[in-house]
Design an enzyme around this catalytic site. Structure first.
Site, PDB file in Angstrom:
ATOM      1  N   GLU A 165     -41.890 -42.412  20.751  1.00 38.73           N
ATOM      2  CA  GLU A 165     -41.760 -41.925  22.123  1.00 38.73           C
ATOM      3  C   GLU A 165     -40.652 -40.873  22.109  1.00 38.73           C
ATOM      4  O   GLU A 165     -39.479 -41.189  21.915  1.00 38.73           O
ATOM      5  CB  GLU A 165     -41.411 -43.090  23.044  1.00 38.73           C
ATOM      6  CG  GLU A 165     -41.386 -42.780  24.510  1.00 38.73           C
ATOM      7  CD  GLU A 165     -41.057 -44.027  25.325  1.00 38.73           C
ATOM      8  OE1 GLU A 165     -40.315 -43.887  26.310  1.00 38.73           O
ATOM      9  OE2 GLU A 165     -41.525 -45.131  24.966  1.00 38.73           O
TER      10      GLU A 165
ATOM     11  N   ASP B 291     -33.084 -43.340  33.915  1.00 38.77           N
ATOM     12  CA  ASP B 291     -32.471 -43.634  32.629  1.00 38.77           C
ATOM     13  C   ASP B 291     -31.135 -44.344  32.810  1.00 38.77           C
ATOM     14  O   ASP B 291     -30.356 -44.026  33.709  1.00 38.77           O
ATOM     15  CB  ASP B 291     -32.245 -42.349  31.822  1.00 38.77           C
ATOM     16  CG  ASP B 291     -33.534 -41.669  31.437  1.00 38.77           C
ATOM     17  OD1 ASP B 291     -34.550 -42.379  31.344  1.00 38.77           O
ATOM     18  OD2 ASP B 291     -33.525 -40.451  31.228  1.00 38.77           O
TER      19      ASP B 291
END
Length: 301
Positions: free
Chosen positions: A59, A70
């Protein structure tokens, strides 16, 4: 939502997950690292380390200036990459090198939607496919708002991975499954990315609900940090997604010399091997546990 016609070629990620399930009786290990951290060249070295030590699917993150989903570890790495001058075009260079290095390993780009929107959905899909990318994970794009990406990814034979969360309604699950190609990304809990001492307690039910909505492959991420956690999730999921635990060994407050960087790669390899051992033992140590998607008929990372 309009119906799209998929190309005749199969999904690289789903083909790999299916092979691991049938031939090795295990889930896939999906490993995240951002492009350009701490530099583009060193990020390539780090991703090759993941591949060499057990990651099945990569990824590849595109650093973004407003990473609302995040956690602090990924944010720090992304900011470091941005400060070092990384650009969206660098992802295609990295993809080409990884395609030459390990053509058997699917590489999915993980990105917020705005960089793709600015680049142009069809142009991004074209360049992504040309560089050897397998598809795109879009944490902030829901299928209802992604017709341009659905059309572009279909035209270029790319996977498109959408997310579901514990809050997803049955209707949302169905819409997401119908639009996804490759696997559905199940966020194990609500919140941002980051290392946690335990994974979300609702993850197994979310996987079951997503399969009931028609998903062939469901991979679980958000908070996985140890081989033991990977083993736990691997008993019921088709893939285990790890991010912050792989980014953390590379973090530093100072520029690293070659010896220091080599030490960071060694630490990254150790973490990767622990996670890989977890997914490989998930179904051998617990034979009575649900075996991935064997029962299948026929919204932040």
């Amino acid at each position: 939502m309009s119906t799209v016609t998929e190309p005749a070629t199969g999904s690289r990620t789903s083909d790999l997950i299916d092979r691991l399930r049938t031939q090795e009786n295990r889930p896939a290990l999906v490993g995240y690292l951002p492009v350009g951290f701490p530099t583009v060249d060193r990020s390539i070295e780090a991703i090759k380390t993941l591949i060499d030590h057990g990651v099945d699917i990569v990824e590849l993150g595109i650093p973004y200036t407003d990473p609302v989903l995040d956690g602090p570890v990924v944010q720090q790495a992304a900011q470091g990459a941005l400060d070092a001058g990384v650009r969206v075009k660098d992802v295609f260079r990295v993809l080409r090198e990884l395609s030459d290095y390990a053509p058997h390993v699917p590489v999915l780009v993980m990105t917020y939607w705005n960089p793709v929107l600015k680049y142009g959905a069809d142009a991004f899909a074209r360049d992504l496919a040309a560089a050897g990318g397998a598809g795109l994970i879009t944490p902030d794009l829901i299928p209802d708002e992604g017709p341009d990406w659905i059309a572009a990814s279909t035209a270029h034979g790319l996977d498109r991975v959408f997310l579901v969360a514990p809050s997803s309604t049955p209707e949302r699950l169905r819409r997401t499954v119908d639009a996804t190609r490759g696997f559905v990304y199940a966020a194990s809990l609500m919140g941002v990315t980051g290392v946690r001492t335990e994974v979300g307690s609702r993850a197994e039910q979310l996987v079951a609900d997503t399969r009931a909505a028609g998903a062939a492959n469901v991979c679980v991420g958000l908070g996985v940090s140890t081989g033991a956690q990977a083993e736990e999730i691997g008993r019921y999921a088709d893939g285990v997604i790890v991010g912050s635990a792989l980014v953390r060994p590379l973090l530093s407050d100072a520029t690293l010399d070659e010896a220091e960087w080599a030490d960071r790669l060694t630490k990254l390899a150790e973490v990767t091997e622990d996670l890989a051992a977890g997914v490989r033992s998930a179904r051998t140590t617990a034979p009575d546990a649900p075996a991935g998607a064997a029962a299948v008929p026929g919204e932040a990372p």
